[in-house]
Design an enzyme around this catalytic site. Structure first.
Site, mmCIF file in Angstrom:
data_model
loop_
_atom_site.group_PDB
_atom_site.id
_atom_site.type_symbol
_atom_site.label_atom_id
_atom_site.label_comp_id
_atom_site.label_asym_id
_atom_site.label_seq_id
_atom_site.Cartn_x
_atom_site.Cartn_y
_atom_site.Cartn_z
ATOM 1 N N PRO A 10 0.788 -1.222 0.000
ATOM 2 C CG PRO A 10 -0.111 -1.092 2.136
ATOM 3 C CD PRO A 10 0.541 -2.046 1.188
ATOM 4 C CG ASN A 11 -0.266 4.321 1.255
ATOM 5 O OD1 ASN A 11 -1.251 4.800 0.717
ATOM 6 N ND2 ASN A 11 -0.309 3.810 2.478
ATOM 7 N NE ARG A 18 3.872 6.634 1.557
ATOM 8 C CZ ARG A 18 4.159 5.437 2.017
ATOM 9 N NH1 ARG A 18 4.738 4.549 1.236
ATOM 10 N NH2 ARG A 18 3.864 5.117 3.245
ATOM 11 C CE1 TYR A 23 8.765 5.192 2.890
ATOM 12 C CE2 TYR A 23 7.206 7.007 2.973
ATOM 13 C CZ TYR A 23 7.698 5.830 3.499
ATOM 14 O OH TYR A 23 7.136 5.277 4.623
ATOM 15 C CG ASN A 73 8.328 -1.862 0.621
ATOM 16 O OD1 ASN A 73 7.708 -1.941 1.689
ATOM 17 N ND2 ASN A 73 8.977 -0.773 0.256
ATOM 18 C CB ALA A 76 1.356 0.392 6.587
ATOM 19 C CG HIS A 79 4.898 -1.863 10.404
ATOM 20 N ND1 HIS A 79 6.233 -2.222 10.514
ATOM 21 C CD2 HIS A 79 4.857 -0.869 9.482
ATOM 22 C CE1 HIS A 79 6.950 -1.445 9.702
ATOM 23 N NE2 HIS A 79 6.138 -0.625 9.063
ATOM 24 C CG ASP A 86 -0.380 -17.237 8.825
ATOM 25 O OD1 ASP A 86 0.644 -17.329 9.530
ATOM 26 O OD2 ASP A 86 -1.537 -17.208 9.304
ATOM 27 C CD GLU A 97 10.498 -7.261 6.501
ATOM 28 O OE1 GLU A 97 10.691 -8.377 7.042
ATOM 29 O OE2 GLU A 97 10.184 -6.244 7.131
ATOM 30 C CG HIS A 99 10.983 -2.056 5.073
ATOM 31 N ND1 HIS A 99 9.625 -2.031 4.907
ATOM 32 C CD2 HIS A 99 11.263 -3.193 5.757
ATOM 33 C CE1 HIS A 99 9.090 -3.103 5.478
ATOM 34 N NE2 HIS A 99 10.070 -3.829 6.005
ATOM 35 C CB SER A 101 12.253 4.659 5.324
ATOM 36 O OG SER A 101 11.250 3.785 5.817
ATOM 37 N NE ARG A 106 9.748 6.476 8.610
ATOM 38 C CZ ARG A 106 8.834 6.232 7.669
ATOM 39 N NH1 ARG A 106 9.022 5.219 6.829
ATOM 40 N NH2 ARG A 106 7.759 6.985 7.567
HETATM 41 C C1 DQA Z 1 8.071 1.199 4.051
HETATM 42 C C2 DQA Z 1 8.092 1.469 5.573
HETATM 43 C C3 DQA Z 1 6.734 1.262 6.167
HETATM 44 O O1 DQA Z 1 6.762 1.511 7.564
HETATM 45 C C4 DQA Z 1 5.722 2.189 5.537
HETATM 46 O O2 DQA Z 1 4.434 1.937 6.056
HETATM 47 C C5 DQA Z 1 5.736 2.120 4.059
HETATM 48 C C6 DQA Z 1 7.011 2.026 3.351
HETATM 49 C C7 DQA Z 1 9.422 1.534 3.408
HETATM 50 O O3 DQA Z 1 9.630 1.080 2.280
HETATM 51 O O4 DQA Z 1 10.245 2.249 3.975
HETATM 52 O O5 DQA Z 1 4.695 2.243 3.402
HETATM 53 O O6 DQA Z 1 7.825 -0.171 3.846
#
Ligand code: DQA
Length: 147
Positions: A10-11, A18, A23, A73, A76, A79, A86, A97, A99, A101, A106
């Site tokens: 998401p996002n 954003r 980012y 990635n 959110a 978390h 699963d 995995e 990220h 950032s 953070r």
């Molecule tokens: C993220 C870090 C996450 O905490 C955040 O919710 C994101 C992006 C990152 O790529 O740094 O949407 O996964």
């Protein structure tokens, strides 16, 4: 040729627009072109979705031999999502995995990942280069140091 599936949650469709201070200002589509050009020996497929269940469906689809590894990635959902944990446990291909950032530098709610324990490894904090580092880990012929 190695087949790599990148999955963004998401996002992450808003990368470039954003929170650029966190980012960066590059779009993922532009970065993906650069990555594909730098790694002609890989087939890099890309999927982004804002819906948790769609991410799970894609993990199932990719996870039984359709690719050699998944770079995920989960945004959110990292978390919050036991269901993603699963799904990663259920499949047969390794998941890295990533990220953009450094989540550990953070807010406290980003310090917990519900998916890390199901993943092969975690790369965080290198900007978009986190994806390339994950790709390097997948492409490395042999670890330099064995566990
Ligand atoms: C993220 C870090 C996450 O905490 C955040 O919710 C994101 C992006 C990152 O790529 O740094 O949407 O996964």
């Amino acid at each position: 040729m190695k087949k790599i599936q990148i999955i963004n949650g998401p996002n992450l469709n808003l990368l470039g627009k954003r929170e650029p201070a966190v980012y960066g200002s590059a779009s993922f589509e532009g970065y993906l072109e650069t990555l594909r050009t730098a790694y002609p020996q890989c087939r890099i497929d890309y999927f982004q979705n804002n819906v948790e269940g769609e991410l799970i469906n894609k993990i199932h689809e990719a996870g039984f031999g359709a690719c050699d590894a998944i770079i995920l990635n989960a945004g959110a959902y990292t978390h919050t999502s036991v269901a993603l944990h699963d799904a990663i446990k259920a499949i047969q291909v390794p998941v890295i995995e990533v990220h953009i950032s450094n989540v550990h530098a953070r807010e406290a709610f980003r310090h917990v990942s519900l998916i890390s324990a199901a993943c092969l490894g975690v790369i965080a904090g290198f900007g978009l280069d986190s994806y390339r580092l994950a790709l390097e880990a997948i492409m490395a012929p042999e670890p330099i140091i064995k566990h």
